[in-house]
Every structure is written in C-alpha cells, then in structure tokens.
Design a protein around this motif. Structure first.
Motif, PDB file in Angstrom:
ATOM      1  N   ILE A   1      -8.833  -7.067 -20.771  1.00 25.28           N
ATOM      2  CA  ILE A   1      -8.694  -8.092 -21.809  1.00 25.28           C
ATOM      3  C   ILE A   1      -7.586  -7.712 -22.803  1.00 25.28           C
ATOM      4  O   ILE A   1      -6.764  -8.547 -23.190  1.00 25.28           O
ATOM      5  N   VAL A   2      -7.556  -6.438 -23.185  1.00 26.85           N
ATOM      6  CA  VAL A   2      -6.519  -5.988 -24.116  1.00 26.85           C
ATOM      7  C   VAL A   2      -5.132  -6.253 -23.538  1.00 26.85           C
ATOM      8  O   VAL A   2      -4.229  -6.735 -24.227  1.00 26.85           O
ATOM      9  N   GLY A   3      -4.971  -5.965 -22.253  1.00 23.91           N
ATOM     10  CA  GLY A   3      -3.689  -6.209 -21.593  1.00 23.91           C
ATOM     11  C   GLY A   3      -3.330  -7.683 -21.577  1.00 23.91           C
ATOM     12  O   GLY A   3      -2.180  -8.060 -21.810  1.00 23.91           O
ATOM     13  N   LEU A   4      -4.335  -8.527 -21.320  1.00 19.69           N
ATOM     14  CA  LEU A   4      -4.106  -9.982 -21.311  1.00 19.69           C
ATOM     15  C   LEU A   4      -3.594 -10.456 -22.664  1.00 19.69           C
ATOM     16  O   LEU A   4      -2.625 -11.215 -22.754  1.00 19.69           O
ATOM     17  N   ILE A   5      -4.258  -9.971 -23.713  1.00 21.67           N
ATOM     18  CA  ILE A   5      -3.870 -10.387 -25.069  1.00 21.67           C
ATOM     19  C   ILE A   5      -2.453  -9.899 -25.390  1.00 21.67           C
ATOM     20  O   ILE A   5      -1.621 -10.640 -25.914  1.00 21.67           O
ATOM     21  N   GLN A   6      -2.171  -8.627 -25.014  1.00 21.59           N
ATOM     22  CA  GLN A   6      -0.830  -8.086 -25.274  1.00 21.59           C
ATOM     23  C   GLN A   6       0.245  -8.891 -24.552  1.00 21.59           C
ATOM     24  O   GLN A   6       1.283  -9.232 -25.126  1.00 21.59           O
ATOM     25  N   ASP A   7      -0.023  -9.230 -23.276  1.00 17.71           N
ATOM     26  CA  ASP A   7       0.949 -10.023 -22.507  1.00 17.71           C
ATOM     27  C   ASP A   7       1.161 -11.389 -23.140  1.00 17.71           C
ATOM     28  O   ASP A   7       2.273 -11.889 -23.230  1.00 17.71           O
ATOM     29  N   TYR A   8       0.037 -11.981 -23.589  1.00 18.60           N
ATOM     30  CA  TYR A   8       0.116 -13.305 -24.208  1.00 18.60           C
ATOM     31  C   TYR A   8       0.972 -13.253 -25.472  1.00 18.60           C
ATOM     32  O   TYR A   8       1.857 -14.083 -25.680  1.00 18.60           O
ATOM     33  N   LYS A   9       0.737 -12.218 -26.278  1.00 18.95           N
ATOM     34  CA  LYS A   9       1.506 -12.064 -27.520  1.00 18.95           C
ATOM     35  C   LYS A   9       2.985 -11.875 -27.217  1.00 18.95           C
ATOM     36  O   LYS A   9       3.857 -12.437 -27.886  1.00 18.95           O
ATOM     37  N   LYS A  10       3.264 -11.084 -26.186  1.00 21.62           N
ATOM     38  CA  LYS A  10       4.655 -10.811 -25.811  1.00 21.62           C
ATOM     39  C   LYS A  10       5.351 -12.102 -25.403  1.00 21.62           C
ATOM     40  O   LYS A  10       6.469 -12.399 -25.793  1.00 21.62           O
ATOM     41  N   LYS A  11       4.615 -12.878 -24.590  1.00 22.41           N
ATOM     42  CA  LYS A  11       5.190 -14.131 -24.104  1.00 22.41           C
ATOM     43  C   LYS A  11       5.476 -15.070 -25.271  1.00 22.41           C
ATOM     44  O   LYS A  11       6.530 -15.673 -25.373  1.00 22.41           O
ATOM     45  N   LYS A  12       4.502 -15.152 -26.167  1.00 23.75           N
ATOM     46  CA  LYS A  12       4.645 -16.012 -27.337  1.00 23.75           C
ATOM     47  C   LYS A  12       5.847 -15.550 -28.172  1.00 23.75           C
ATOM     48  O   LYS A  12       6.679 -16.346 -28.602  1.00 23.75           O
ATOM     49  N   GLY A  13       5.941 -14.233 -28.367  1.00 18.68           N
ATOM     50  CA  GLY A  13       7.060 -13.677 -29.131  1.00 18.68           C
ATOM     51  C   GLY A  13       8.385 -14.001 -28.474  1.00 18.68           C
ATOM     52  O   GLY A  13       9.363 -14.374 -29.137  1.00 18.68           O
ATOM     53  N   ALA A  14       8.426 -13.907 -27.140  1.00 23.62           N
ATOM     54  CA  ALA A  14       9.673 -14.178 -26.402  1.00 23.62           C
ATOM     55  C   ALA A  14      10.059 -15.653 -26.524  1.00 23.62           C
ATOM     56  O   ALA A  14      11.233 -15.987 -26.676  1.00 23.62           O
ATOM     57  N   ASN A  15       9.048 -16.541 -26.479  1.00 26.95           N
ATOM     58  CA  ASN A  15       9.335 -17.972 -26.595  1.00 26.95           C
ATOM     59  C   ASN A  15       9.858 -18.334 -27.987  1.00 26.95           C
ATOM     60  O   ASN A  15      10.777 -19.134 -28.131  1.00 26.95           O
ATOM     61  N   ASN A  16       9.250 -17.686 -28.993  1.00 27.67           N
ATOM     62  CA  ASN A  16       9.690 -17.968 -30.350  1.00 27.67           C
ATOM     63  C   ASN A  16      11.082 -17.411 -30.617  1.00 27.67           C
ATOM     64  O   ASN A  16      11.883 -18.003 -31.314  1.00 27.67           O
ATOM     65  N   GLY A  17      11.349 -16.212 -30.064  1.00 20.77           N
ATOM     66  CA  GLY A  17      12.622 -15.558 -30.341  1.00 20.77           C
ATOM     67  C   GLY A  17      13.635 -16.007 -29.357  1.00 20.77           C
ATOM     68  O   GLY A  17      14.428 -16.807 -29.327  1.00 20.77           O
TER      69      GLY A  17
END
Lengths: 317, 241
Positions: free
Chosen positions: A301-317
């Motif tokens: 679950i921790v990995g899922l959340i981290q990946d999700y955050k990364k993806k979100k960060g990449a989309n925003n940036g």
C-alpha cells in the motif's frame, strides 16, 4: 520542549486505549483488538529482518511459540509475574534470533528461509514431546488473580498488547531511521558491496535477527493467559507465520509504517470475517490478498501511494 | 618505507586443489598508479579480493600503511582506507545515486570524516567527477557507463588512501573509457593510490606508472609500462610460444 509527531500520536493512542478499557464494557472488543495487535507486533518484528535487511523468515510461528512456551514453562515452574515472563521470553527468543543471525553467514536467500521453516518444525517437535508443558495434548493456564487497575484480565492484556505494539513500532522506526537502518538497507540491496563500503554486515544482521526474535517472543509471552488453553497446534499455527509475512507485504516492507498499515488492515478484515462469516476463512483471505498484492502491488500500500504521488507530481510539473 | 601504502608478501590463495595465487609479492607507494594485468584466469580478481578482504588468503601477509591486515574483515579494511569497485557493478538498487554515496560516508569514512552534512559531502563528490546531474536518479536504472561511474564515486566517498578498480571500463566505448580514466585521474590527484585492473591496453598504458603482470597465479613482470611490454615472458603469456 519539542515533541515530534510520532511521540505525540503514541501518547494519544495510549490514552485512547486506556479510556477504551474504561468505556467499553463488551469483552469482545478486547479479544478482537488483542489479536490484531498481536499480529501487528509479529508483522513489525518480521519486517525488521525481512523488509529492512532482506532475509525472509518463514519460521515466525517458531519464535512466537517459544515465547508462548517460555511463559507456560516458567509460570508452571515458578509462577512468575507477567513482566518477568515477558522479559524472559524476550531474552530467550532474542538468543534464538541471535543464533539465526549466525546462520546468515552460510545461508543466503531462499536457503535461509528454508532453514527458518525447518527450525520452527524442529521446535514444534520438541514441544510436542515435552510433557512438562503438556506435550501434544496441550495444557491449561490459569489467568493470574487481580488485574491491576483494570476491571478484568482481558482489559489488562489488551492494554499490555497496545503498549508492546507501540514499543515494537518505535523500535522498528528507530532502527530504520538511524545509521543502522542505512546499513541494513545496504545489506538488503547487496551484502558484498555493503561490506566493502565499510558496513559491519555481520554485526548489523545480528542486531536485526535478535530484535526480530525478541519482539516475536514478547508477542507470544502473554498468549497463554489470553487463550488459557495452549497446545502446539495453536502456538505454532500456520496463520501466525503467514500473517507475519503477509501484513508487511500488503502494507509495504521498505518503511517502518508499512507493516503497521498492513497489520491493521488485514487484521481488521480477518476479525470482521471471523464474526460475520467464519474463522476458517482467515487463511483464504490472507492467501488471496497476498497473491493480489504480490502480483499487482509488490511494494504494498505504501508503494501504491508513493507511485500515485509521483505520478500526480509529474502531471502537475 | 614511510610512503608505502600496501605491502603484499608471499600471498597464496587456493580454491580446493587449484592454486589461484602462488606466493605473489606486490607493493604500492602513496599516490602511485599501478596497472594489474594478465590473461583471463590469471588471478587478478582473486588478488584484489584478498587485498580488500572479500576473500582471506591461505598464506602470506597483507600490510596496509604498515599494519598487518591479513585477518581483518572487509569492512574494517574499508574503515582504514581501502576502497574497491566491482567488475560487475553492485549498486544499492533501492537507493538513489546520492544515497548510494551516503553509505560509505556513513560507514567506511565515518572515523575519518565530518559526521554532519553527509548528503552535501556526497553531492560534492558527485560534482568533482561531473556526475551530479544523476544524483537523484534511481541507481538501479542507470546505463552501464553511469553504473561504472557510480561504482567509482561510491569508492571515492569511502575517502580511501587506496582504490582498487576492477575492470571499470570493460565493455565501454572509447569515449566512455576516456570519461572513466578522467575520474581515475581526479582520484589520483587527490593523493589516492590506485590499482587498476584492466584489459583495455590503451587505458592501462596511458594511466599506469607501473605495471604488474600476473599469469596463472604467478607474478611474471613488474616495471614501467615500456619495460613490461617488451618483456618476453609477458609476450609469451599473452600470445603463446
């Protein structure tokens, strides 16, 4: 004075737990949370070696049961108080962990895992043939009289388990965030390279296995008073060993809070299923969840959340 | 003798009945650049495994800065200042490049370096070898040449007096070889003695001040690159009779 968030939450959790014992009057809640907390300690302990250091232990139930039978034996022989029994179980299982640590000198990877499984089987055979603690037939253990400041013994055991779970999590958090944790991560990634970069690999592995063993033993020590009837089948139960692996895997093995998340989630699901459907369903639930996570979210679950955050960060940036 | 960094005397290593190293003597002075060459299977990697402590030799002694380290485990040797890179790169895959460098800074160099600002120190090291742009990348997904650079950067982060580089250039293109050579020269300029194991003769000849040749576990030549290249025994080892 600066109190960091972790210790503040610890304080809140302990106060809430204590208030819970005073407010709730249905013993069922304490039985249920005890089982979840026991799983949590086992998961956190397993993760110190399995998640941080990269050595998979299939014999968790063995360590747990040695803790259980330390209590059974010492209680029967000397009638020692619970804190002493906890300490004794911690020391004995810590030593067992230390011995497992020396195994890592010769056994790596899957061979270490097999050795831990075999050790648990050997221990079970010994207990099966040890008449003093009831052998294969099992033995009854009486709950001590008096329950300190609590209304009954189960509330005491619940509070004890809560304190132990918090302590285990704090130890695991300390290990992962200190230099020791850095060294353990290096060992997990590449032991030979770690040694050549100055990491004292043997010493750190011994710290890791000893901490794991001691915590598992302590998790098992109050168990006889909780169930009041102990036999090898319940102490060496498959579900204990499987849960200890599944909970960190589902939560995420790389960080200290991974096994905590996994234990709370899986524990809650299992306990709900026990009440609403049947207790036989537990192993099936663990099995299905483990397969799903290993194939779909190997970092939990921790990995899922981290990946999700990364993806979100990449989309925003 | 004061400037002697490494002194290997009568080093013998057997694997079962096979003698991998047979009474080899080797010495290295402070800041020296030594090339260690020899045909495949001649014992080069065994030699550096015995120097770095990954393997223990059966006979002979290894002295580092005048201290006998023959029976010390690899991590203690790393603490004293022996660093190595691996032929097949062994990055700490779950970590970024920068975090990889923090491991030797927090362990091997712990007694000899500043305990604070570990990641700043790691960044400085990456900057000296012009590798800083990869600092936050995952070390497991680097290209081959970048992995070799990481190997050397990580060895450098151990703040060594002796670096053993095991085939850091194997399989790299000519321009990549030059990049790695550049890093090894920067290291050497900082006073680090280097033992370079390499098959790429152009690199060895350019880099080494002295070359030692091993063949079938025995040392057959030890001298300046020119001397070694014209040594008939070396020609025989490489080209046959």
């Amino acid at each position: 004075m600066k109190i960091d968030k972790f210790w503040l939450s610890v304080l809140v959790i302990l106060i809430a737990g204590f208030a819970f014992t005073k407010l709730a009057d249905n013993e069922f809640y304490f039985f249920t949370t005890y089982v979840v907390l026991q799983g949590l300690i086992m998961a956190v302990a397993w993760n110190i070696l399995g998640g941080f250091t990269g050595y998979v232990n299939f014999g968790s139930a063995g360590f747990f049961a040695v803790g259980v039978y330390t209590t059974v034996a010492l209680n029967k022989a000397f009638g020692l108080p619970l804190p002493v029994l906890l300490l004794a179980a911690g020391v004995i299982c810590g030593l067992l962990g230390l011995a497992a640590g020396y195994l890592t000198l010769r056994l790596k990877g899957v061979y270490f895992a097999i050795a831990t499984l075999a050790t648990a089987l050997v221990l079970e055979t010994i207990v099966n043939n040890w008449k003093f603690v009831g052998g294969a037939a099992g033995t009854y253990v009486l709950q001590p009289k008096g329950s300190f400041i609590f209304d009954n013994y189960i509330e005491l055991l619940f509070m004890l388990m809560l304190v132990l779970a918090v302590a285990a999590t704090a130890i695991s958090r300390y290990l992962s965030s200190s230099r020791i944790g850095q060294g353990l991560a290096a060992i997990r990634d590449d032991e030979v390279a770690a040694e050549c970069m100055g990491v004292p690999t043997l010493r750190l592995k011994l710290i890791s296995t000893t901490a794991m063993g001691a915590l598992m033993g302590i998790a098992g020590a109050p168990f006889p008073f909780f169930v009041t009837f102990v036999d090898p089948v319940s102490a060496f139960a498959l579900v204990i060993a499987v849960n200890a692996i599944a909970m960190p895997m589902i939560g995420g093995t790389a960080v200290w809070y991974g096994p905590v998340i996994g234990a709370l989630l899986l524990g809650a699901i299992q306990e709900t299923a026990t009440v609403t459907i049947s207790s036989e369903l537990n192993l099936l639930i663990v099995g299905v969840m483990l397969v799903l996570f290993i194939t779909l979210a190997p970092k939990g679950i921790v990995g899922l959340i981290q990946d999700y955050k990364k993806k979100k960060g990449a989309n925003n940036g | 003798m004061a400037d002697r960094v490494l002194n290997v005397t009568d080093l013998t290593k057997r694997f079962g009945g096979f003698v991998a190293l047979d009474s080899v003597n080797l010495h290295l002075d402070k800041g020296e650049r030594l090339g260690l060459i020899g045909p495949n299977g001649s014992g080069k990697t065994t030699m550096i495994n015995c120097i770095s402590g990954s393997l223990f030799n059966d006979e002979g002694t290894v002295e580092f800065e005048g201290r006998d380290i023959t029976s010390l485990p690899a991590h203690k040797r790393a603490h004293m200042g022996i660093a190595r890179s691996f032929q097949i790169p062994k990055p700490f895959k779950s970590m970024t490049v920068l975090e990889n460098l923090c491991i030797p800074l927090e362990f091997a160099a712990w007694d000899r370096a500043d305990h604070r600002h570990i990641s700043e120190q790691a960044m400085e090291i990456l900057e000296t070898i012009k590798f800083a742009e990869r600092a936050h990348e995952n070390s497991g997904s680097l290209t081959q040449v970048d992995m070799r650079k990481l190997e050397l950067a990580r060895a450098l982060a151990a703040k060594p007096t002796l670096l053993v580089s095991d085939e850091a250039m194997a399989g790299l293109s000519s321009s990549e070889v030059d990049e790695i050579l550049e890093i090894l020269l920067v290291l050497n300029e900082q006073g680090v003695a280097v033992i370079m194991i390499e098959h790429i003769m152009r690199a060895v000849m350019r880099y080494s001040e002295r070359i030692v040749v091993l063949d079938a576990g025995k040392k057959i030549a030890d001298g300046s690159p020119d001397e070694v290249m014209h040594n008939p025994e070396v020609e025989r080892a490489y080209l046959g009779e």
